[in-house]
Design an enzyme around this catalytic site. Structure first.
Site, PDB file in Angstrom:
ATOM      1  N   GLU A 161      -3.795   8.402   1.737  1.00  9.52           N
ATOM      2  CA  GLU A 161      -2.674   8.754   0.879  1.00  9.52           C
ATOM      3  C   GLU A 161      -3.025   8.329  -0.548  1.00  9.52           C
ATOM      4  O   GLU A 161      -2.771   7.193  -0.946  1.00  9.52           O
ATOM      5  CB  GLU A 161      -1.389   8.048   1.342  1.00  9.52           C
ATOM      6  CG  GLU A 161      -0.197   8.380   0.472  1.00  9.52           C
ATOM      7  CD  GLU A 161       0.710   7.189   0.192  1.00  9.52           C
ATOM      8  OE1 GLU A 161       1.874   7.415  -0.193  1.00  9.52           O
ATOM      9  OE2 GLU A 161       0.256   6.037   0.326  1.00  9.52           O
ATOM     10  N   ASP A 202      -2.475   3.901   3.965  1.00 12.54           N
ATOM     11  CA  ASP A 202      -1.383   3.831   3.001  1.00 12.54           C
ATOM     12  C   ASP A 202      -1.891   3.337   1.641  1.00 12.54           C
ATOM     13  O   ASP A 202      -2.856   2.585   1.556  1.00 12.54           O
ATOM     14  CB  ASP A 202      -0.310   2.875   3.544  1.00 12.54           C
ATOM     15  CG  ASP A 202       0.939   2.841   2.692  1.00 12.54           C
ATOM     16  OD1 ASP A 202       1.551   3.912   2.514  1.00 12.54           O
ATOM     17  OD2 ASP A 202       1.298   1.751   2.205  1.00 12.54           O
TER      18      ASP A 202
END
Length: 556
Positions: free
Chosen positions: A314, A271
């Site tokens: 990401e 993330d």
């Protein structure tokens, strides 16, 4: 963590491994073709399936959230149930990515979109425990073992950038660990990394090399749970082995890789990748590889091949802004450029695909084919998607082109991400909800009572099975063979080639394949299930469908 789970697998009767139905080929150069062709199913466990209603509201959480912003009951047991009945295998899935399972903040907060709990998993409180709303560590162990027995890899979602928001139940971590301000202004590297993404989302001091004491609230929690001595002993062993200073990032890397060391997790989805110093990700990959090697040494009967540990990042905007699939690999912070593939990442999420999915077949496929083979992304991976949990500009949010969307995604070069419910046209509009909660409704299992939904699922299943059976679909080179009907081939050294023809009519159809398959070869159409022999350089199939998915009959 390790002693806590000793006996969990034995207690579940899962110590005897089953031979997983996976392709064990490993690339000599670049990213493993398995991962370059992977079909990854991404879900928020809370929204997928409720297998245990008894854990729906843990830690005193209440049913008082704004619409679609509280816990709704989905859990690990629900995922296990779907694994056991073969739902993911039928869909051709060979990897599952779940949003973070760590123990989350217990309270709620309002970021301007209504009272919100940490149902999504991105507001961690304790990186060493599974949140009880999602289930238990025993259930996580069972899930991973069940997936492995089905030939499905498991990716865990890693959050190292921040803690969860501060609430009445969740105090701020010591400022030796986090910065509560300033909020990022996106000006340069520091204005993107050394700052909080939003207000009240404390940013972990991942740049620091200064030793720090553990947060007192974490020590107190471990003491109450009876595992303080064990956790401290494991930390001592980790720091003795590595020689790292006891700075925040090293604690977090240790905790993240414990899940690999204890359960044999296959990879991470990372993330907020660009909001952390890239050197941290290289460190995470190094320690994850070490952890996986240790797990394999202790579990030789369960280790599915020798694939390297996998990491997909990401990097928000990759491919859709000024870098990415068609623009080069470096992310430009303004005062620093970073190629994240050089910091442990095998693949990055492709934000470009959902914006290009409206293009015609050949423009879409050739763009990615050229860039992944001989272009700027040669030898590395991308993870394409149509819809996601935080992209309000996803392709076909109204689900008016659901069949076309499935075909484009599942036949695209590169790996693909199915966002839970894509295969059932789960609604992505919820007028009562605000912001990204609209994208996160409960899985619409009830729609399987409708024939059109069942037909759409069957379409996804056929495409997924074809993709899973042939590495060349995602990892191979793209070659257009004809415009009318649109026909292309994918080829991959040492692996069976495939030919696909689209926009065909129902009934008898003939497609030239002589440039790919030898005269007399027996081919299977993976869409209709029929077989035919190559004659005069062509294959003829009579089916009610508008496409042909052709591969060797003895494959899959």
């Amino acid at each position: 963590m390790k002693k806590r789970i000793a006996g969990v697998l034995a207690g579940l009767g899962l110590l005897a491994g089953c031979g997983p139905a996976v392709d064990t080929a490993v690339a000599k150069d670049g990213v493993d073709p398995f991962w370059r062709n992977a079909t990854v199913y991404f879900m928020l466990p809370d929204r997928f399936a409720n297998g245990n209603p008894g854990n729906d509201l843990a830690y005193g959480r209440r049913d008082d959230a704004a619409p679609l912003r509280g816990f709704m009951g989905g859990d690990l047991q629900g995922v296990i149930d779907k694994l056991e009945v073969g739902y993911f295998n039928d869909l051709g899935v060979n990897a599952i990515w779940m949003s973070p399972l760590y123990e989350q903040i217990q309270g709620a907060t309002d970021e301007g979109t209504g009272r919100t709990y940490a149902y999504h998993g991105y507001w961690p409180r304790d990186w060493t425990a599974v949140d009880r709303n999602f289930g238990t560590e025993a259930e996580l162990a069972q899930l991973i073992e069940t997936a492995r027995s089905k030939g499905i890899r498991v990716l865990l979602d890693v959050v190292i950038n921040h803690t969860g928001p501060v609430t009445e139940q969740d105090p701020l971590a010591p400022q030796s660990w986090v910065r509560p301000a300033p909020t990022c202004d996106w000006q340069g590297f520091s204005g993107t990394v050394s700052c909080t993404l939003v207000e009240n989302l404390p940013d972990i001091l991942t740049e620091s090399e200064e030793p720090v004491e553990l947060p007192p609230q974490l020590l107190d929690k471990w003491q109450r749970e009876g595992r303080l001595e064990q956790e401290l002993a494991e930390l001592d062993a980790f720091f003795d082995r590595t020689g790292y200073p006891r700075a925040p990032k090293y604690y977090l890397v240790k905790w993240a890789t414990d899940w690999v060391r204890d359960y044999g997790v296959d990879g991470f989805r990372v993330d907020t990748t660009k909001h952390v110093e890239p050197e941290v990700w290289a460190l995470l990959k190094k320690e994850a590889r070490q952890a996986l090697a240790e797990w394999r040494a202790e579990n030789p009967h369960k280790a599915p091949g020798d694939r390297d540990f996998f990491m997909v990042g990401e990097v928000y905007g990759f491919g859709a802004n000024d870098f990415g699939v068609t623009r080069g690999r470096n992310y430009d912070f303004g005062d620093r450029q970073v190629d994240f593939y050089n910091y442990g990442f095998d693949s990055l999420i492709n934000f470009d695909f959902s914006q290009r999915a409206g293009e015609d077949w050949e423009t879409l496929f050739s763009t990615y084919g050229e860039n992944l083979h001989g272009g700027p992304l040669d030898g590395v991976g991308v993870l394409n998607y149509l819809t996601s949990h935080d992209d309000m500009n996803s392709f076909d949010r109204k689900r008016q082109r659901a069949r076309e969307a499935a075909t484009k995604l599942m036949l695209a070069p590169g790996a693909v991400q199915i966002y839970y419910g894509d295969e059932l046209a789960r609604p992505l509009h919820a007028p009562e909800a605000k912001g990204d909660a609209q994208l996160r409704s409960a899985m619409n299992w009830e729609d399987l009572e409708r024939q059109d939904t069942r037909e759409l699922l069957e379409h996804w299943q056929k495409l997924g099975q074809f993709r899973r059976a042939h590495l060349a679909v995602g990892a191979g080179e793209h070659h257009k063979l004809a415009d009318q009907p649109y026909t292309f081939a994918r080829t991959l050294d040492g692996k069976p080639s495939v030919v696909v023809a689209l926009d065909l009519g129902a009934g008898e159809k003939q497609v030239p394949v002589g440039d790919v398959f030898a005269e007399g070869s027996v081919l299977k159409d993976f869409y209709s299930g029929q077989e035919a022999r190559v004659k005069d350089g062509a294959v003829t199939i009579d089916s009610a469908f508008d496409m042909l998915l052709l591969g060797p009959a003895n494959k899959g």
